[in-house]
Structure formats: C-alpha cells, structure tokens
Design an enzyme around this catalytic site. Structure first.
Site, PDB file in Angstrom:
ATOM      1  N   SER A  12       0.855  -1.193   0.000  1.00 37.57           N
ATOM      2  CA  SER A  12       0.000   0.000   0.000  1.00 37.57           C
ATOM      3  C   SER A  12       0.893   1.246   0.000  1.00 37.57           C
ATOM      4  O   SER A  12       2.116   1.131   0.003  1.00 37.57           O
ATOM      5  CB  SER A  12      -0.924  -0.032   1.211  1.00 37.57           C
ATOM      6  OG  SER A  12      -0.148  -0.062   2.377  1.00 37.57           O
ATOM      7  N   ILE A  18      -2.728   9.491  -6.259  1.00 33.97           N
ATOM      8  CA  ILE A  18      -2.057  10.540  -7.041  1.00 33.97           C
ATOM      9  C   ILE A  18      -1.876  10.080  -8.484  1.00 33.97           C
ATOM     10  O   ILE A  18      -2.017  10.867  -9.420  1.00 33.97           O
ATOM     11  CB  ILE A  18      -0.717  10.918  -6.383  1.00 33.97           C
ATOM     12  CG1 ILE A  18      -1.003  11.574  -5.027  1.00 33.97           C
ATOM     13  CG2 ILE A  18       0.101  11.851  -7.274  1.00 33.97           C
ATOM     14  CD1 ILE A  18       0.210  11.932  -4.227  1.00 33.97           C
ATOM     15  N   GLN A 192       5.133  -9.312 -10.955  1.00 38.22           N
ATOM     16  CA  GLN A 192       4.642 -10.472 -11.712  1.00 38.22           C
ATOM     17  C   GLN A 192       3.588 -11.209 -10.891  1.00 38.22           C
ATOM     18  O   GLN A 192       2.554 -11.629 -11.397  1.00 38.22           O
ATOM     19  CB  GLN A 192       5.783 -11.450 -12.007  1.00 38.22           C
ATOM     20  CG  GLN A 192       6.843 -10.923 -12.949  1.00 38.22           C
ATOM     21  CD  GLN A 192       7.950 -11.961 -13.144  1.00 38.22           C
ATOM     22  OE1 GLN A 192       7.696 -13.155 -13.194  1.00 38.22           O
ATOM     23  NE2 GLN A 192       9.177 -11.499 -13.233  1.00 38.22           N
ATOM     24  N   CYS A 381     -11.197  26.312  11.831  1.00 36.65           N
ATOM     25  CA  CYS A 381     -12.210  25.560  12.585  1.00 36.65           C
ATOM     26  C   CYS A 381     -11.871  25.547  14.077  1.00 36.65           C
ATOM     27  O   CYS A 381     -12.039  26.564  14.736  1.00 36.65           O
ATOM     28  CB  CYS A 381     -12.373  24.162  12.000  1.00 36.65           C
ATOM     29  SG  CYS A 381     -14.008  23.492  12.311  1.00 36.65           S
ATOM     30  N   HIS A 507     -13.447  25.242   6.527  1.00 38.06           N
ATOM     31  CA  HIS A 507     -12.183  24.613   6.124  1.00 38.06           C
ATOM     32  C   HIS A 507     -11.766  25.078   4.724  1.00 38.06           C
ATOM     33  O   HIS A 507     -12.088  24.415   3.742  1.00 38.06           O
ATOM     34  CB  HIS A 507     -12.323  23.089   6.146  1.00 38.06           C
ATOM     35  CG  HIS A 507     -12.459  22.535   7.517  1.00 38.06           C
ATOM     36  ND1 HIS A 507     -11.371  22.185   8.282  1.00 38.06           N
ATOM     37  CD2 HIS A 507     -13.547  22.310   8.284  1.00 38.06           C
ATOM     38  CE1 HIS A 507     -11.784  21.751   9.461  1.00 38.06           C
ATOM     39  NE2 HIS A 507     -13.108  21.815   9.488  1.00 38.06           N
ATOM     40  N   GLU A 509      -9.034  24.828   3.357  1.00 34.39           N
ATOM     41  CA  GLU A 509      -8.051  23.924   2.735  1.00 34.39           C
ATOM     42  C   GLU A 509      -8.680  22.963   1.730  1.00 34.39           C
ATOM     43  O   GLU A 509      -7.978  22.353   0.935  1.00 34.39           O
ATOM     44  CB  GLU A 509      -7.276  23.151   3.805  1.00 34.39           C
ATOM     45  CG  GLU A 509      -8.046  22.092   4.598  1.00 34.39           C
ATOM     46  CD  GLU A 509      -8.744  22.645   5.853  1.00 34.39           C
ATOM     47  OE1 GLU A 509      -9.066  23.854   5.892  1.00 34.39           O
ATOM     48  OE2 GLU A 509      -8.993  21.850   6.785  1.00 34.39           O
TER      49      GLU A 509
END
Ligand code: GLN
Length: 533
Positions: A12, A18, A192, A381, A507, A509
């Site tokens: 992972s 992305i 593979q 916040c 928020h 962002e």
C-alpha cells in the site's frame, strides 16, 4: 463512455490516488471530460467516524460528504466536481443491500456476495457515469491486490468490463519495483505475482505504473512486459518525484501513459496542454524567498492528517514565489513547555481543526503567543475556536472561558454546541457539513483578503461561537468579519489591533488548487513573508 480502473499491487502507500488523479490531469488537458471515483473496501460507511491515525485526513466535499483523502487529490489535480457518488465504501454497499433485503426487494432469494454485492458495486460505477455526463470515468480501487475484502470489487470489475466490452475499459495497475541493494538490481517478481493474482480472478491489466527508486532499464521493461502480458510501451516508469507530487502528471506524460491510454480506448485527442501546470511546478521548485510557518496540531507525526493544509500552503507559496518551510509542533508540547520555545522564531502560526480536548490548552497558548507577539495567525475551525477562547480569557477577563466540548461546566461557554446539534444522537455524518454561503463585512482584513463580500466555504463542525459574548468581545477589539446569511453563525473573526490575525469556522483547505490558491492561505503566506525575521 470509457472506463479506467486503477488497481494497486505489492504494497500500500504507492500513491495510487495521485496516479489516478494525474491520469485525470492528463486526460482533462487533452480536452476530455472526466470524473474520478474511489471504491474503498472497508466497512465504515464513510471515513468520517475514523481517527486520523487510522485513516489520515477526512476530505469534505461541497455536498457535505466526508470522504477519503484521495478525493482531495482528485479535486486538486482536475476540474471535476465531486459528490457523494465519487467515494463508495463496502460499508455503503452492504448498507444498501441489507436495507433492500429488509424491504423484501430480493423476493425471497438468498442474498449473496455474488451476485448481489457485485451488482450493487456495478450500479455505483454506472450511476456515476450516468449522472456526470463525462467521456471517461477513472475508478480507483482502494487496498492492494490479494486483500480478501477487495475481492468483490475486483469481481464486479471483471463483470463490468465484460458488459461494456473490451476496448471501452482498461485496467491500470500501480505497482512497486523494489531495488535490492545487495544485488544492485530492480526486482520484477513481486509485480509479476500481483498481476498473476489479478489474472486469477480474470483481470488483465493493460498498463503498469511502476513505482521505483531507480530508472527502469530496457531489460526490466521487457521482463515486465513479457511476464505481466502488458505491451512494452505500457510499462510506465514512475520514479519517486524529486520535489513535489505535482511533477507526477508531467512524468507520466513523458513516459507516454496518456497517449497509450487514449490509443487503447480509441479516444482521438490532441496532446495535453500542460503549460499552466508546468508553470506552477516551476514556481514550486524555484521559489524566490523562503518562509518558516509552524503548524500547532495534534497529528504532527502523521503525514496524511493535514494533507489539504500542506497542499494549500504549497499552492499559496507558489503564488507568492515563496517556498514554505513547515515545522509541525505537537500542541501538547506547548502545553507542557510553553509557546516561546517552539514559536519564537517562526514567521507564522497555523492552528488546524481537531476534536477532543487533548492538546487544546497548547493550541490556546499558540493563539495567545501569536496575538501578543504580533505574529500572523491563521486558525481553521478548532483554530478559530481556540483563538476565541484565548481572547475571552486573556483580553476580556473571562477566566475559565472555554468550549463546552472541552469543559461542559465552564462559567463562560464562548464556544457552544450548535443548536441544530442538540438532538443529534448518531456520530456518523451528523455534523454541520459541506458548502454554505457566507457574507463578509466590508472594512475588514477578511474583505481585503477575499476582495468580495459573498463566498462559499465547506464546513465540518458541531460547535460554534456563542453570540451571547459578541458585544463584550467586540468592545476589546475583537472583530466578527463574516457571518452566515441568516446572521446566526460566526464564520470569520479577526483582531483589530494585529497585523494579520484571521480565523475561520470553515475549512478553506478543501478549496485550494495549484493555480487557484485559496485567498486565506495566499494572504497568510504573504503576511508571513512580510513578517519574516
Ligand atoms: N471540535 C470542533 C467542533 O466540532 C472543531 C471541529 C473541527 O475543527 N473540524 O466544532
């Protein structure tokens, strides 16, 4: 309608999100209309109830859905407008199937993973393509090939591809090619094996995005092509980016991923126009000045917890031709050792959102230090709530002022639970969530920063400023610079006698993009540059 499925192999954290987002960037800049979707195999209905240590940031969409942080990459890397149907979890799938079962919709049949769960998964993919009239849907499958919980998703994709026909759907497998130092070699075997695992369930990837530390030479590419049954040109090298994740689409383009994908899906499009993207990346890599900003938070050792904030600072930095050097300080350290030690040398202080009382007193001290030392402050916040508590205590003389979240018996509840929250019992999806209109007052710093009076921002909170204390605080130079249209909710506050102190209940962002930085972050970084010691 064309479909691209993005799967992950070997380990992972390969940056599958992305990679999917970058493919989106390239296709969109070829003039295609796209949408991006993430299917998550866990059983939580959404990540909203998960601790950031478990899951990283919860990304909030305009419609108020609480989603996986990869959706943040999707929105930042493309123009697509995402909603609830762009993030589907096993929890949602099971919830839908079980409530159909309770309603008797299966007419007495045995309800099973195949076909009922898989049908529901396919319906989610189809629903997205119907509702968002697009040319291409990119669907990322969370988890790693071989995970038991991912199997129903992979089986659903096998059936889906059969239904839409080969030529209308491809699988792009993101995988790791480890470099074994002792042998001095890149190893293809794990890839593979993970492709073999996909083939076992009837899936054949058409392209491999190979994450590696070293360049893939001809021999490695040939081996991958031969043993994974993928054409040579579809073995795409994706080396670790040198400076910024925003280089990723540029690197994938250089490797020919987008032209291969378009060829495989028979999409006739011009080369992607990457000029503005490359311009942004250039500014990130070649800043003219540098500035040091400190984030005082709770999950500072966790890369993913404040992802969108870091990205917003990168966007704002680039627009100011400035590189942002971030320092992360654990609020509990400030609580125990004082603010001076950690914040004395910083050009700006940012206090992000958060829940629960751990570290709150440290955040309050950070706000106090910013106010008294006249350091630019941006509160998001909870970062606004602590600034209010601090001002009430430190300036208005309201000793023990607090939020009822942290001290239900406080004599001065300057932050209190939203009245709409009083009757809420469930924890999931029950906060004030999503995009709401906001009115900014003229003659404020907020107005100078935004340049307009009407804005829309995304929310995720249960508590609010208690307007009962408004007049008392305003008397001492506390400014309420934005409110909700009905006038009930305080959305932005600032300090009259401070060079740059702004805090918001929402928020920002979640709405910053590489070439469209959020005004609050842009203004904050500019103020930090001006304050650089
Ligand atoms: N805990 C605070 C609230 O619920 C702040 C939430 C946040 O920062 N997202 O209002």
């Amino acid at each position: 309608m064309k479909y691209i499925f993005v799967t992950g192999g070997v380990v992972s954290s390969l940056g599958k999100g992305i990679a999917a987002a970058s493919l989106g960037t390239l296709l969109e800049r070829r003039g295609l209309k796209i949408s991006l979707q993430k299917l998550d195999p866990y059983l939580n209905v959404d990540p909203g109830t998960m601790n950031p240590f478990q899951h990283g940031e919860v990304y909030v969409l305009a419609d108020g859905s609480e989603t996986d942080l990869d959706l943040g990459h999707y929105e930042r890397f493309t123009q697509c407008v995402l909603s609830r149907s762009n993030n589907v979890t096993s929890g949602q799938i099971y919830e839908a199937v079980l409530s159909k079962e309770r309603r008797g919709e299966y007419l007495g049949r045995t309800v099973q993973v195949i076909p009922h769960i898989t049908e529901e998964i396919k319906a989610c993919i189809r629903r997205l393509s119907w509702t968002s009239s697009v040319d291409v849907v990119i669907t990322e499958i969370g988890g790693t090939t071989g995970d038991i919980e991912g199997l129903p998703f992979l089986e659903a994709i096998r059936q889906f591809i059969l239904e839409v026909g080969i030529g209308n759907a491809i699988i792009v497998h993101v995988t790791l090619i480890p470099f074994i130092r002792a042998a001095g070699e890149l190893k293809t075997k794990p890839t593979q094996q993970s492709v073999a695992k996909l083939r076992e369930i009837g899936l054949q990837p058409q392209a491999l995005i190979c994450r590696s530390e070293k360049p893939l030479d001809r021999e490695v590419r040939q081996k991958l092509s031969l043993y994974c049954n993928v054409s040579y040109e579809a073995v795409i090298e994706a080396r670790d980016v040198e400076h910024t994740i925003y280089e990723f689409p540029i690197n994938l383009k250089a490797e020919g991923l987008d032209s291969f994908v378009c060829k495989a899906l028979k999409l006739q499009t011009p080369e992607p126009d990457m000029a503005s993207w490359e311009g942004f990346v250039y500014r990130v890599i070649h800043p003219k000045v540098r500035v040091c900003i400190t984030i005082v938070g709770k999950y500072t050792e966790l890369q993913d917890a404040y992802k969108s904030i870091y990205e917003s600072l990168t966007h704002a930095g680039a627009s100011n031709d400035c590189g942002v050097d971030l320092t992360l300080v654990d609020a509990e350290r400030i609580e125990h050792e004082g603010a001076e030690k950690y914040l004395r040398r910083t050009a700006g202080i940012l206090v992000p959102g958060g829940f629960g009382d751990r570290g709150v007193e440290g955040k309050i001290l950070a706000a106090k230090f910013a106010r008294e030392s006249r350091i630019p402050y941006l509160g998001l916040c909870l970062g606004m709530q602590v600034a209010i508590i601090e001002f009430a205590r430190g300036v208005c003389g309201l000793k023990h002022a607090n939020s009822t979240e942290f001290d239900p018996a406080t004599p001065h509840p300057v932050i209190a639970i939203l009245s709409e929250q009083l009757t809420v019992e469930n924890k999931g999806a029950s906060m004030r969530l999503g995009r709401c209109p906001i009115i900014i007052q003229k003659n404020t710093l907020a107005y100078r920063v935004y340049g307009r009076t009407e804005i829309q921002e995304r929310h995720r909170h249960r508590y609010e400023f208690n307007v009962h204390y408004r007049a008392q605080m305003e008397k001492y130079g506390f400014v309420i610079s934005a409110i909700s249209p009905d006038g009930d909710l305080v959305e932005l506050v600032e300090l009259r006698d401070h060079p740059w102190f702004l805090a918001c209940q929402f928020h920002p962002e979640f709405q910053s993009k590489p070439n469209d930085p959020h005004p609050l972050f842009q203004g904050f970084v500019a103020a930090c540059i001006a304050n650089q010691p």
